[in-house]
Design an enzyme around this catalytic site. Structure first.
Site, mmCIF file in Angstrom:
data_model
loop_
_atom_site.group_PDB
_atom_site.id
_atom_site.type_symbol
_atom_site.label_atom_id
_atom_site.label_comp_id
_atom_site.label_asym_id
_atom_site.label_seq_id
_atom_site.Cartn_x
_atom_site.Cartn_y
_atom_site.Cartn_z
ATOM 1 N N THR A 171 -18.335 27.527 -2.517
ATOM 2 C CA THR A 171 -17.707 28.868 -2.152
ATOM 3 C C THR A 171 -17.237 29.560 -3.305
ATOM 4 O OG1 THR A 171 -17.282 28.488 0.132
ATOM 5 C CG2 THR A 171 -15.664 29.801 -0.027
ATOM 6 N N VAL A 200 -20.644 31.092 11.246
ATOM 7 C CA VAL A 200 -19.561 31.511 10.460
ATOM 8 C C VAL A 200 -18.354 30.510 10.398
ATOM 9 C CG1 VAL A 200 -17.094 33.708 10.771
ATOM 10 C CG2 VAL A 200 -19.160 34.198 11.860
ATOM 11 N N GLY A 201 -18.387 30.614 8.502
ATOM 12 C CA GLY A 201 -17.658 29.429 8.274
ATOM 13 C C GLY A 201 -15.944 29.630 7.941
ATOM 14 N N ASP A 202 -15.485 29.261 7.365
ATOM 15 C CA ASP A 202 -13.894 29.190 7.395
ATOM 16 C C ASP A 202 -13.304 29.993 6.337
ATOM 17 O OD1 ASP A 202 -15.184 27.780 5.190
ATOM 18 O OD2 ASP A 202 -13.249 27.269 3.837
ATOM 19 N N GLY A 222 -15.856 23.886 0.635
ATOM 20 C CA GLY A 222 -16.505 22.820 1.147
ATOM 21 C C GLY A 222 -17.037 22.681 2.591
HETATM 22 N N1 LIG Z 1 -16.847 26.421 3.035
HETATM 23 C C1 LIG Z 1 -18.287 27.030 2.773
HETATM 24 C C2 LIG Z 1 -19.656 26.318 1.911
HETATM 25 C C3 LIG Z 1 -18.732 25.719 0.094
HETATM 26 O O1 LIG Z 1 -17.509 25.612 0.183
HETATM 27 O O2 LIG Z 1 -19.694 25.277 -0.001
HETATM 28 C C4 LIG Z 1 -19.014 26.879 4.213
HETATM 29 O O3 LIG Z 1 -18.770 26.183 4.683
HETATM 30 O O4 LIG Z 1 -19.506 27.436 4.711
#
Ligand SMILES: N[C@@H](CC(=O)O)C(=O)O
EC number: 3.4.19.5
Length: 292
Positions: A171, A200-202, A222
């Site tokens: 990200t 949906v992510g963080d 992450g």
């Molecule tokens: N945090 C991101 C992925 C990443 O940062 O690599 C997600 O889980 O959507």
């Protein structure tokens, strides 16, 4: 005169790109460019809010990073993007998730913050909301986000059984303190390679992968599902405010207590000018970051 602002950014590319030394140099150059663009805003007396947006926008426009143009594909070969911007001092934020035709999700998040009464808009709602605004940007088609390298990444992931998460933080994010001691955070992502439709992510959730108030600003990268489950960014703020931890201690504590075994990178700044970068990625280049 000593510098009276701080800006920290991070941004990650796909594994194939990271393994190539020459591409790695290009990634560093692209990150440096994003840092310069954001810090110019601060140098010229602009706000931390405009600075973090500028840096994140630059990374979204670069095909190397997993955000905007370079976003990863979901399981169905589509791109679903998310972003959040937080104005720490004003206690405001805006987020978008599952956006499909938005070139710069971070700009869309800023519109949600400033031109709607909501904190988070998802899916078709994002496009509809943006098209209802006076100054609207043209939506982009799926071809805008298509890159061979991301497609190969998806194919490899699916043929491996689609069980693994991104193996390093990808990200993009920025945190900044301006000369008026105002803090802001911005973050944008294509999410996880091969993720399910509608996931949906963080990065879209304040308190999970991003947080800012009038004392500190944090963004994370992450394994987003781990950040969501452990409300990581909120926990850092809570340790800092209520337990008297320094910013570094707070970031380290969640890293060891909540993120053991998950890929993670965290950047943070506070009004004392502390700027923190914490990661459990094995190699520095696996969590690329820069600061001024
Ligand atoms: N945090 C991101 C992925 C990443 O940062 O690599 C997600 O889980 O959507």
């Amino acid at each position: 005169m000593s510098q009276d602002y701080t800006l920290v950014i991070h941004g990650g590319a796909g594994e194939e790109m990271m393994l190539n030394t020459q591409v790695n140099e290009v990634i560093e150059f692209a990150l440096q460019t994003a840092l310069v663009l954001g810090s110019q805003v601060l140098q010229q007396g602009g706000s931390s809010l405009d600075a973090v947006q500028r840096s994140v926008e630059a990374m979204e426009d670069c095909f190397l990073f997993n955000a905007g143009k370079g976003s990863v594909f979901n399981k169905d070969g589509k791109n679903e993007l998310e972003a959040t911007i937080v104005d720490g001092s004003a206690g405001r934020s805006g987020s978008v998730a599952c956006a499909k035709s938005v070139k710069n999700p971070i700009k869309a998040a800023r519109c949600v913050m400033e031109k709607s009464s909501h904190a988070l808009i998802v899916g078709d709602g994002v496009e509809e909301f943006l098209q209802g605004l006076e100054e609207k940007e043209k939506p982009v088609g799926p071809e805008y986000f298509y890159t061979d390298i991301r497609h190969r990444e998806l194919t490899a992931k699916l043929s491996a059984g689609n069980t693994l998460k991104n193996n390093h933080p990808q990200t993009v994010g920025a945190v900044a303190l301006d000369r008026w001691h105002r803090l802001a955070a911005a973050s944008s992502t294509g999410g996880l390679v091969g993720k399910l439709k509608g996931r949906v992510g963080d990065t879209a959730v304040v308190g999970a992968g991003i947080y800012a108030d009038d004392k500190l600003a944090v963004t994370c990268s992450g394994d987003g599902d781990a950040f969501l489950r452990h409300t990581v960014a909120q926990k850092i703020a809570s340790l800092y405010h209520h337990k008297g931890y320094s910013l570094r201690q707070a970031c380290r504590e969640v890293m060891t207590e909540n993120l053991k075994g998950f890929c993670a990178g965290i950047i943070a700044v506070d009004t004392k000018g502390d700027a923190i970068i914490e990661t459990n990625a094995g190699h520095k280049s696996e969590f690329s970051h820069f600061m001024v």
